[in-house]
Design a protein around this motif. Structure first.
Motif, mmCIF file in Angstrom:
data_model
loop_
_atom_site.group_PDB
_atom_site.id
_atom_site.type_symbol
_atom_site.label_atom_id
_atom_site.label_comp_id
_atom_site.label_asym_id
_atom_site.label_seq_id
_atom_site.Cartn_x
_atom_site.Cartn_y
_atom_site.Cartn_z
ATOM 1 N N TYR A 7 0.531 -0.995 0.118
ATOM 2 C CA TYR A 7 0.142 0.368 0.111
ATOM 3 C C TYR A 7 0.962 1.630 -0.023
ATOM 4 C CZ TYR A 7 -3.091 3.781 1.664
ATOM 5 O OH TYR A 7 -3.643 4.747 1.361
ATOM 6 N N ALA A 8 2.488 1.413 0.810
ATOM 7 C CA ALA A 8 2.970 2.311 0.639
ATOM 8 C C ALA A 8 3.837 2.852 -0.601
ATOM 9 C CB ALA A 8 3.423 1.979 2.032
ATOM 10 N N TRP A 9 3.879 1.703 -0.938
ATOM 11 C CA TRP A 9 4.590 2.013 -2.093
ATOM 12 C C TRP A 9 3.598 2.050 -3.612
ATOM 13 C CZ3 TRP A 9 9.435 2.137 -3.387
ATOM 14 C CH2 TRP A 9 11.074 1.900 -2.573
ATOM 15 N N SER A 10 2.622 2.220 -3.718
ATOM 16 C CA SER A 10 1.456 2.402 -4.430
ATOM 17 C C SER A 10 0.251 3.709 -4.462
ATOM 18 C CB SER A 10 1.133 1.276 -5.061
ATOM 19 O OG SER A 10 0.049 1.146 -4.134
ATOM 20 N N THR A 11 0.277 4.189 -3.248
ATOM 21 C CA THR A 11 -0.691 5.139 -2.724
ATOM 22 C C THR A 11 0.193 6.320 -2.234
ATOM 23 O OG1 THR A 11 -1.849 3.606 -2.560
ATOM 24 C CG2 THR A 11 -2.946 4.908 -1.695
ATOM 25 N N ASP A 12 -0.866 7.651 -2.467
ATOM 26 C CA ASP A 12 -0.019 8.644 -1.520
ATOM 27 C C ASP A 12 -1.360 8.679 0.008
ATOM 28 O OD1 ASP A 12 0.928 10.973 -0.519
ATOM 29 O OD2 ASP A 12 -0.562 12.278 -2.041
ATOM 30 N N PRO A 13 -1.068 8.303 1.281
ATOM 31 C CA PRO A 13 -1.149 8.251 2.102
ATOM 32 C C PRO A 13 -1.877 8.908 2.675
ATOM 33 C CG PRO A 13 1.072 9.751 2.920
ATOM 34 C CD PRO A 13 1.067 8.439 1.079
ATOM 35 N N LEU A 14 -1.961 10.631 1.899
ATOM 36 C CA LEU A 14 -2.390 12.101 2.266
ATOM 37 C C LEU A 14 -3.847 12.035 1.481
ATOM 38 C CD1 LEU A 14 0.318 14.431 2.066
ATOM 39 C CD2 LEU A 14 -1.007 13.172 4.064
ATOM 40 N N THR A 15 -3.530 11.464 -0.098
ATOM 41 C CA THR A 15 -5.096 11.279 -0.765
ATOM 42 C C THR A 15 -5.743 10.304 -1.105
ATOM 43 O OG1 THR A 15 -3.771 11.752 -2.888
ATOM 44 C CG2 THR A 15 -4.750 13.848 -1.843
ATOM 45 N N PRO A 24 -3.201 6.807 -6.066
ATOM 46 C CA PRO A 24 -1.821 5.999 -6.855
ATOM 47 C C PRO A 24 -0.497 7.290 -7.059
ATOM 48 C CG PRO A 24 -3.532 5.860 -8.023
ATOM 49 C CD PRO A 24 -3.975 7.096 -7.199
ATOM 50 N N LEU A 25 1.134 6.941 -6.650
ATOM 51 C CA LEU A 25 1.904 7.691 -6.439
ATOM 52 C C LEU A 25 2.461 7.538 -7.930
ATOM 53 C CD1 LEU A 25 3.794 6.273 -3.462
ATOM 54 C CD2 LEU A 25 3.293 7.873 -3.741
ATOM 55 N N ALA A 26 2.230 8.268 -8.121
ATOM 56 C CA ALA A 26 2.527 9.790 -9.792
ATOM 57 C C ALA A 26 4.379 10.684 -9.058
ATOM 58 C CB ALA A 26 2.170 9.721 -10.870
ATOM 59 N N ARG A 27 4.008 10.694 -10.199
ATOM 60 C CA ARG A 27 5.792 10.930 -10.367
ATOM 61 C C ARG A 27 5.360 12.796 -10.584
ATOM 62 N NH1 ARG A 27 10.775 10.218 -14.278
ATOM 63 N NH2 ARG A 27 8.647 9.123 -15.687
ATOM 64 N N PRO A 28 5.727 13.944 -9.781
ATOM 65 C CA PRO A 28 7.344 13.565 -8.869
ATOM 66 C C PRO A 28 6.545 13.483 -7.931
ATOM 67 C CG PRO A 28 6.445 16.172 -9.209
ATOM 68 C CD PRO A 28 6.034 15.016 -9.580
ATOM 69 N N VAL A 29 7.623 12.301 -7.285
ATOM 70 C CA VAL A 29 7.458 11.849 -5.669
ATOM 71 C C VAL A 29 7.947 12.464 -4.896
ATOM 72 C CG1 VAL A 29 7.302 9.670 -4.565
ATOM 73 C CG2 VAL A 29 6.392 9.571 -6.725
ATOM 74 N N VAL A 30 7.732 12.628 -3.453
ATOM 75 C CA VAL A 30 8.787 12.894 -2.409
ATOM 76 C C VAL A 30 8.961 12.751 -0.945
ATOM 77 C CG1 VAL A 30 8.653 15.310 -3.291
ATOM 78 C CG2 VAL A 30 6.971 14.428 -1.780
ATOM 79 N N SER A 31 9.589 12.129 -0.624
ATOM 80 C CA SER A 31 9.336 11.486 0.632
ATOM 81 C C SER A 31 10.401 12.614 1.930
ATOM 82 C CB SER A 31 10.525 10.742 0.725
ATOM 83 O OG SER A 31 11.100 10.197 2.193
ATOM 84 N N ASP A 32 9.280 12.210 3.492
ATOM 85 C CA ASP A 32 9.901 13.126 4.072
ATOM 86 C C ASP A 32 11.125 12.443 4.825
ATOM 87 O OD1 ASP A 32 8.749 11.296 5.658
ATOM 88 O OD2 ASP A 32 7.058 11.655 5.979
ATOM 89 N N ALA A 33 11.356 13.017 6.850
ATOM 90 C CA ALA A 33 12.347 12.748 6.776
ATOM 91 C C ALA A 33 12.531 11.005 7.507
ATOM 92 C CB ALA A 33 13.131 13.504 8.252
ATOM 93 N N ALA A 34 11.033 10.782 7.627
ATOM 94 C CA ALA A 34 10.908 9.246 8.007
ATOM 95 C C ALA A 34 10.960 8.690 7.081
ATOM 96 C CB ALA A 34 9.269 8.967 8.427
ATOM 97 N N GLY A 35 10.975 8.362 5.819
ATOM 98 C CA GLY A 35 10.917 7.588 4.658
ATOM 99 C C GLY A 35 9.933 7.903 3.857
ATOM 100 N N VAL A 36 8.984 7.979 3.897
ATOM 101 C CA VAL A 36 7.379 8.238 3.615
ATOM 102 C C VAL A 36 7.084 8.668 2.475
ATOM 103 C CG1 VAL A 36 5.090 8.147 3.977
ATOM 104 C CG2 VAL A 36 6.377 7.954 5.855
ATOM 105 N N LEU A 37 6.740 8.110 1.135
ATOM 106 C CA LEU A 37 6.305 8.483 -0.456
ATOM 107 C C LEU A 37 4.958 8.994 -0.124
ATOM 108 C CD1 LEU A 37 7.574 5.255 -2.203
ATOM 109 C CD2 LEU A 37 8.903 7.641 -1.262
ATOM 110 N N TYR A 38 5.572 10.386 -1.172
ATOM 111 C CA TYR A 38 4.270 11.206 -1.319
ATOM 112 C C TYR A 38 4.467 11.764 -2.591
ATOM 113 C CZ TYR A 38 4.453 11.401 4.268
ATOM 114 O OH TYR A 38 4.716 11.340 5.055
ATOM 115 N N ASN A 39 3.080 12.236 -2.724
ATOM 116 C CA ASN A 39 3.201 13.339 -3.867
ATOM 117 C C ASN A 39 3.271 14.287 -3.668
ATOM 118 O OD1 ASN A 39 2.009 10.359 -6.158
ATOM 119 N ND2 ASN A 39 -0.203 11.274 -5.808
ATOM 120 N N LYS A 40 4.200 15.242 -4.876
ATOM 121 C CA LYS A 40 4.513 16.097 -4.498
ATOM 122 C C LYS A 40 3.085 17.378 -4.521
ATOM 123 C CE LYS A 40 7.682 19.737 -5.208
ATOM 124 N NZ LYS A 40 9.268 19.696 -6.466
#
Length: 320
Positions: free
Chosen positions: A37-45, A48-64
């Protein structure tokens, strides 16, 4: 119901048993589902994750664009409050999403290399896949992937460990060993290291992207007291020293402007010039016709007729 002639309840229906501990297989299955789920989905919205993808200090992936949308919302917005609750890892050591992300400087754009597609229907439905540019290993659930700060290039974890020189293999930008961020970490050692890195950067007034944190200049002013305690602060001048310094500056300016080396002579000359300039101003004011017209030099005498009272008005006393 029971004892009504219809049915008799069993013990299992009346007594609740304690929850059983999860087995190792069940724990691994839950972690795998969370990783997918975390590798394919943005936890905020939850998109699906799509570039550009960003990460915070905890290594979590988000859509920019999700991060930008979150930052643009008002603090009183209910949707923003909901985003803070569901945003990524909620580990007590790493803090909440709202604590980790307060601006775009708190995230780093992760640069993944895309796996080439065959053009088949299966590849289209699964979306783009990411791989390590060195080994070609797929980066996703079950893989130990990392990215480097500040450039953000992503690699397999084994590749970075084997490299002795701390320089990015994609752009050759140098980095520190502590700036290797695991993506979606699960190991306790990785989480503890990220927590220590966050505290270190906060003490140095730096963000996750190694940029100056907002308000760091104000903190420097308050840090003068601590610098004085450590002996690194500059010595402060007394009032007498400040006065002497001002007099020396005045003397130097007088010497430069008037060309007079003696300070006593220079001060006397300055006073004479000021008095002369004041006299010239008064002389000009006296000669100005417009100013003189404001003042009447003739003496004003009241007429006797207007000043006479009603008893003597229009009556004259004869002389003897």
């Amino acid at each position: 119901m029971g004892n009504d002639g219809g049915s008799i309840p069993k013990r299992s229906e009346l007594v609740k048993e304690a929850a059983k501990a999860l087995t190792t297989a069940q724990i691994k299955e839950a972690q795998t589902e969370h990783q997918e789920y975390a590798w394919s989905t943005d936890p905020l919205t939850r998109k699906p994750l799509a570039r550009p993808v960003v990460s915070d200090a905890a290594g979590v992936l988000y859509n920019k664009d999700s991060i930008i949308e979150f930052l643009l919302k008002d603090d009183e917005d209910a949707e923003k409050a909901e985003m803070k609750k569901v945003g990524g890892v909620k580990d007590s050591e790493l803090g909440t999403f709202g604590d980790r992300v307060k601006g775009l400087k708190d995230v780093v754009e992760v640069k993944f290399e895309i796996e080439e597609k065959d053009g088949g229907e299966v590849q289209k439905t699964l979306g783009e896949k990411w791989k390590c540019p060195i080994t070609g290993e797929r980066l996703g659930p079950g893989s130990k992937a990392v990215y480097v700060v500040p450039c953000g290039h992503a690699f397999a974890g084994s590749v970075v460990k084997e490299v002795a020189e701390r320089a990015c293999l994609a752009c050759n930008e140098p980095y520190a060993e502590n700036d290797i961020i695991p993506i979606l970490p699960t190991a306790a050692t990785d989480i503890a290291r990220l927590n220590l890195r966050m505290k270190t950067l906060k003490e140095k007034s730096l963000t996750h992207a190694l940029k100056k944190a907002p308000g760091s200049k104000k903190k420097r002013k308050h840090g003068d007291a601590s610098a004085a305690e450590n002996g690194t602060a500059k010595p402060t001048l007394s009032d007498e020293d400040k006065k002497a310094k001002k007099e020396a500056a005045a003397k130097s300016t007088t010497t430069a402007n008037d060309g007079i080396k003696n300070s006593a002579t220079a001060s006397l000359t300055r006073k004479v010039l000021e008095e002369q300039e004041e006299r010239n101003k008064k002389r000009k004011m006296a000669q100005n016709d417009n100013v003189n017209s404001l003042f009447n030099k003739k003496e004003h005498k009241a007429s006797a007729g207007n000043s006479a009272d009603y008893m003597t008005r229009g009556f004259s006393i004869g002389k003897k």
